[in-house]
Structure formats: structure tokens, C-alpha cells
Design an enzyme around this catalytic site. Structure first.
Site, mmCIF file in Angstrom:
data_model
loop_
_atom_site.group_PDB
_atom_site.id
_atom_site.type_symbol
_atom_site.label_atom_id
_atom_site.label_comp_id
_atom_site.label_asym_id
_atom_site.label_seq_id
_atom_site.Cartn_x
_atom_site.Cartn_y
_atom_site.Cartn_z
ATOM 1 C CB CYS A 136 4.651 -7.288 6.762
ATOM 2 S SG CYS A 136 3.468 -5.947 6.857
ATOM 3 C CG ASP A 161 -2.167 -0.861 0.933
ATOM 4 O OD1 ASP A 161 -2.747 -0.719 -0.155
ATOM 5 O OD2 ASP A 161 -2.525 -1.681 1.792
HETATM 6 C C1 PEP Z 1 0.808 -3.950 2.566
HETATM 7 O O1 PEP Z 1 0.014 -3.071 2.252
HETATM 8 O O2 PEP Z 1 2.016 -3.952 2.232
HETATM 9 C C2 PEP Z 1 0.352 -5.093 3.372
HETATM 10 C C3 PEP Z 1 1.221 -5.963 3.830
HETATM 11 O O3 PEP Z 1 -0.992 -5.239 3.586
HETATM 12 P P1 PEP Z 1 -2.026 -5.823 2.501
HETATM 13 O O4 PEP Z 1 -1.220 -6.360 1.360
HETATM 14 O O5 PEP Z 1 -2.814 -6.847 3.204
HETATM 15 O O6 PEP Z 1 -2.796 -4.597 2.155
HETATM 16 MG MG MG Z 2 -1.896 -2.914 3.204
#
Ligand code: PEP
Ligand code: MG
Length: 573
Positions: free
Chosen positions: A500, A453
Site C-alpha cells: 500500500c 516508510d
Molecule cells: C507507508 O509507509 O508506505 C504507508 C502506506 O503509510 P503512510 O504513508 O501513511 O506512512
Molecule cells: Mg507508513
């Protein structure tokens, strides 16, 4: 014939194609010549459907556990519902229409009725009846139902897109790879493929048109190539690549029981990203040192309704019992992740809308149920941490912390046991939060940078949109500079920082993130061992020098060249 797309998860596979097209089967209105024959056809279709559901139920029980199999028990009950049966038979007899048309008409009424109900649980039942309706109609109309839980040989699934609930029913012993027409590298199909360690190519335009069922396919996700009906030579090469891949997996197994350390002994734990307890096998096999991101919204996507507090506790406990630490993220619904039973107003820009923490802060009972369940499920655990997604401002963080306090108070009042010493953190995935890292860091124990994001909002590039995928560069130096800012600000407050987002599992990016000083990396389990092996062969001081050199650059191309030269020197030969 060759098709291209975008590599979502590297690797090679050879298998027979199965196209997963979600077209709805509809029966035309037709008269019935012999009522006896139509009634018989109806009974036979129910019988065949019953047998099928029982087999799937049994398999789901073996593979996924009894809780996941429960839904099929409910399907069986609905299939045998005497009221529906009576009404269908009466319609065949009175209106003299085919069994297919009668069954469709009656079940449509039930679907409509459930869809209009206030209660979320009953609304969820509509989807179940639809599922059964489609199965029975397929039998009555002689259409093949593709059952991906009953595969016989190595299979490559070709689909428009795959939702987490589509993949829940897959026979993972036989599915060897995914091809989807939509989605980018950070779409959830891609994330699921990597979680399962299966090769996948997404954004493969025209794949459903070009590939027929049962055709042999060589899925070369490492070079972004799909070869349909490969010739003898290509097939030989494909098989040898698959064998090589197996050999590498064997070599890397030696790292499964080790902690991740650089050559000079600096520890950088590698954690796994998971969406449910069903993904724990690859996490344990690949020796993850914990879970760095437990996406709880996935847990509830294939359920008919939002599980209550007790059921949530059971689901969390299954993960908490097996690994420590576990960073569990509160619901991140919205954007491309909808819960079918949670009604949301339509938004023009869902990714910029009422998503994640914005939604849970407004849905008090949804949020409280989850927070209470998390605190209770963690009561006997060593290290469970709660993380809030998509925090943009301090005010939101304060509100989330207050909600957590309310959950604690209500548990105290009701005399429940819970974890009183839980660490709390936030995702850093909105540029405003990244820039305000220092003040946010004062209030939490840890950060986890969600680059999926963060890149989307930093570059104003939809993570699902193929045509702007070029803006998704893990080695983009603007992004890396922002990450460094977050790390430095957080460390000044003794707040730990992990990453992450999907870039954490990219070897080049992982080396740079380690050099920048990130404390932990969380990724798809399939990436862990390769990165652990690489880090074990490099000194942390060399990693720091590498990231300094890259951060001084502006072009991603030059950054890539610097990293490649570094890899040649330290990792190859
Ligand atoms: C991100 O945005 O990098 C993340 C780990 O969350 P998601 O991919 O679930 O939005
Ligand atoms: Mg995210």
C-alpha cells in the site's frame, strides 16, 4: 519562466495561480478618530464575515456533507458571541482604539484562555477563534482573505505545503493542480494530490516568489515543469496535452467495472488508499475493488478534537457501507502527522519516535475508543479488516492483539453488537518486521507493505527530505528483494500480502510486485485504471519472468531498462 520540482502526481493542467500563504494578519495599535465610525466598521466587518461563513457552510454541506459543515455553524456562533462583541465595543469606546486593534486584543485573550485549558475539546476551540479573528481582521484592514472554497475559474494552488485540513476546504471543481515548495513524492501533500487525481509538483523551490496571483500557469507534472505565463505556442501545446489526458481518461473508463486480472486470468485486486470518506467519489469512479489502506488519522485532523466513539462509528460506517473489503488502519499519529489537539512531547527525531502503534499502545483510552468504534461499525459488514501500523516487534503485535481483545471484552460486557469475525493484519514498514516476517505472519491474517516508510527506514532517508530523494527508487533491487522475502515468508504461513506504499501505483513497480507474487496492490484511485489495463494485457508467467530478471540485477538503472524493454514488448504497439 520555468520552475522545476518533483512530480508528485502526473498530469497536465492550465489555470490561474492562487498563492496560499499562511501569514498571520496583525493590527497595529492605533487611535480611533470617530468612535461612531469605528463601531460602524466593526459591525460591518462582522456582517461581511457572517455572510462569507454562511456561503462556505452551504458549500461544505453540498460538497462534503453536513458533518463537515458543522464546524462553520460553530464559527458563526463564535462570531456572534454577545460577550466578545460587548467587550470589543467597550474597548473602542473607552480606550479609543481602532476596531481592528480592539477585536484583536479581546479575541487574543480568548485564544490564550482556550489554549491553556486542560480539556482537548476546548483547546481545539482556540484554533477556531483564531480563524474567525483572521477573517474579521482581514475585513477591517482591507486585506484579501483567500477563500479557496469560492473559486471562479480553473485554479492552480501554490503553497509552501498543504495539510489535509487545507485541502478539506478546497473547491475541487475548480482546483486543477497543486504546486508546493516543500515535500517529496511520499509527503502527504503528494498523497492527497494523487488521491484527488490532480497533477502536482512538490519541492518546487522559489515557486511562491516566482508566481504571482492570477498569473496563468501551465503545470506539466508529467515532465516536472511549471511554466509561468506561457507564450501562445506553449499554451496551445498545453491545452492539447490537457485534451489528450481527457481522452486517455475516457479510454480507461472501459476498465472501471472490471475486476483486475492478468491476460491468463490471475486476479490481483487493485484497492484504493483513502484518508476519509470524502475521497470515496474518485475511488468508486475508478472502480477500486476495495480499500487497501484507510488512513484513519486523516479523518480526525481537521476536527477540533478527537471524535468520540459514536462519531467515529459514523465516519467508519460511511466507508464500510460503500466498499468491501476495507482495510482500516489504526491511528498512525506522529512523524509528519500531528493531531493539533493531542499534545506530544517534542522529539529530536519524530519519525524514529513515539509514532503510530507505539503511541496508541501507550494511550489506552485513545486506542480503545478507536478499536471499539471499528468493531462496532463493522458489525453488519462483509469484510472489514483491522491493520496496525509501524509494528517493529512481536511484542508490540502481541500488545496490540491484547488491546483488541480488551475492546471485544468491554463490548461484550456492555452488550454492544460488534463484528466478531474480523481479520487482523499489520503494516510491514520497518525493516526489522520485514526480516521477521515469518514469525509475525503466524499471528495475523494479512500483511500490507508500506514502502513509503520501509524505504525511509531501510535506506535511512527521510521521506520528506528533498536532498535524499534520490534514495527513493521504486525499482531499487535491494528493496524488491526484501519485499520478495516478506512475500515468500508470509505465503509459507498462508498470510496474504499487499503493498500500500506509493510505489504500488507506479506502473513499472506494480508489474514487478505482481511478478513477485504480491496478492493485492493498494494505491491512489487515479492510478488504478492504467494498471488494470496493463495487467489485462500480460500473462502472469511473463510478470514472474520479468521480476526474476530484475531481482538478479543490482543496478536500478539496469532494472529500469529491463522493465522498459518489457513494456515496449507487451504494452506498446
Ligand atoms: C507507508 O509507509 O508506505 C504507508 C502506506 O503509510 P503512510 O504513508 O501513511 O506512512
Ligand atoms: Mg507508513
Amino acid at each position: 519562466m520555468m520552475i522545476k520540482g518533483k512530480t508528485a502526481s502526473e498530469g497536465y493542467a492550465v489555470g490561474k495561480a492562487i498563492r496560499l500563504e499562511k501569514e498571520t494578519i496583525r493590527a497595529e495599535k492605533q487611535g480611533c478618530d470617530s468612535i461612531e465610525a469605528c463601531l460602524k466598521a466593526f459591525r460591518e466587518a462582522l456582517e461581511k464575515s457572517r455572510e462569507e461563513i454562511k456561503t462556505i457552510q452551504k458549500q461544505a454541506e453540498d460538497r462534503l456533507g453536513s458533518e463537515q459543515a458543522e464546524i462553520f455553524g460553530a464559527h458563526l456562533e463564535m462570531l456572534d458571541d454577545p460577550e466578545i462583541r460587548k467587550q470589543v465595543e467597550a474597548m473602542i469606546e473607552n480606550d479609543q482604539v481602532t476596531a481592528a486593534y480592539a477585536y484583536q486584543t479581546i479575541t487574543d485573550q480568548y485564544i490564550q484562555m482556550f489554549e491553556q485549558m486542560e480539556d482537548e475539546y476546548f483547546r481545539g476551540r482556540a484554533a477556531d477563534i483564531k480563524d474567525i479573528q483572521q477573517r474579521v481582521l482581514a475585513h477591517l484592514l482591507g486585506k484579501e482573505v483567500k477563500d479557496l472554497s469560492l473559486l471562479e475559474e480553473d485554479t492552480i494552488v501554490v503553497a509552501k505545503d498543504l495539510t489535509p485540513s487545507d485541502t478539506a476546504g478546497l473547491d475541487l471543481d475548480k482546483v486543477k493542480g497543486f504546486i508546493t515548495e516543500s515535500g517529496g513524492r511520499t509527503s502527504h501533500t503528494a498523497i492527497i494530490a494523487r488521491a484527488l487525481g490532480l497533477p502536482a509538483i512538490v519541492g518546487a523551490n522559489g515557486a511562491l516568489e516566482a508566481i504571482e496571483d492570477n498569473q496563468r500557469v501551465f503545470l506539466n507534472a508529467s515532465d516536472n515543469e511549471i511554466v509561468v505565463d506561457p507564450g501562445k505556442k506553449t499554451l496551445e501545446r498545453a491545452r492539447s496535452l490537457v485534451r489528450e489526458q481527457e481522452k486517455e481518461r475516457e479510454r480507461l473508463k472501459a476498465y472501471a467495472d472490471r475486476k483486475t486480472k492478468t491476460m491468463n486470468g490471475k486476479g490481483i485486486p487493485l484497492y484504493a488508499n483513502i484518508g476519509s470518506d470524502k475521497e470515496l467519489d474518485p475511488v468508486l469512479e475508478n472502480g477500486a475493488e476495495g480499500v487497501g489502506l484507510f488512513r484513519t488519522e486523516f479523518l480526525f485532523m481537521d476536527q477540533p478534537a478527537m471524535p468520540d466513539e459514536e462519531r467515529q462509528i459514523q465516519a467508519y460506517e460511511r466507508v464500510f457501507e460503500k466498499l468491501s473489503p476495507v482495510i482500516v488502519r489504526t491511528l498512525d499519529i506522529g512523524g509528519d502527522k500531528d493531531l493539533p489537539y493531542l499534545e506530544q512531547p517534542k522529539e529530536a527525531n519524530p519519525f524514529l519516535g513515539r509514532r503510530a502503534i507505539r503511541l496508541t499502545l501507550e494511550e489506552e483510552s485513545l486506542f480503545q475508543t478507536q478499536l471499539r468504534a471499528l468493531l462496532r461499525a463493522a458489525r453488519n459488514q462483509r469484510d472489514v479488516r483491522i491493520m496496525f501500523p509501524m509494528v517493529a516487534t512481536e511484542k508490540e503485535l502481541d500488545a496490540a492483539l491484547e488491546a483488541l481483545e480488551r475492546a471485544r471484552r468491554s463490548l461484550d460486557e456492555e452488550g454492544y453488537e460488534y463484528q466478531t469475525n474480523i481479520k487482523v493484519g499489520i503494516m510491514i514498514e520497518i525493516p526489522a518486521a520485514a526480516l521477521n516476517a515469518r514469525r509475525l505472519a503466524e499471528k495475523v491474517h494479512f500483511f500490507s507493505i508500506g514502502t513509503n516508510d520501509l524505504i525511509q527506514y531501510l535506506f535511512a532517508a527521510d521521506r520528506m527530505n528533498e536532498s535524499v530523494a534520490y534514495l527513493y527508487q521504486p525499482l531499487d533491487t535491494t528493496l524488491l528483494r526484501l519485499i520478495k522475502h516478506v512475500v515468500d515468508e508470509a505465503h509459507a504461513e498462508q498470510t496474504e500480502v499487499g503493498v500500500c506504499g506509493e510505489i504500488a501505483g507506479d506502473l513499472d513497480a506494480a508489474l514487478l510486485l505482481a511478478g513477485i507474487g504480491v496478492d493485492e496492490l493498494s494505491m491512489s484511485p487515479a492510478s488504478i485504471l492504467r494498471i488494470r489495463e496493463a495487467l489485462a494485457r500480460i500473462d502472469s508467467t511473463d510478470l514472474e519472468r520479468l521480476s526474476d530478471a530484475v531481482l538478479a540485477e543490482h543496478s536500478p538503472q539496469t532494472a529500469k531498462e529491463i522493465v522498459q524493454a518489457f513494456r515496449r514488448k507487451h504494452l506498446e504497439g
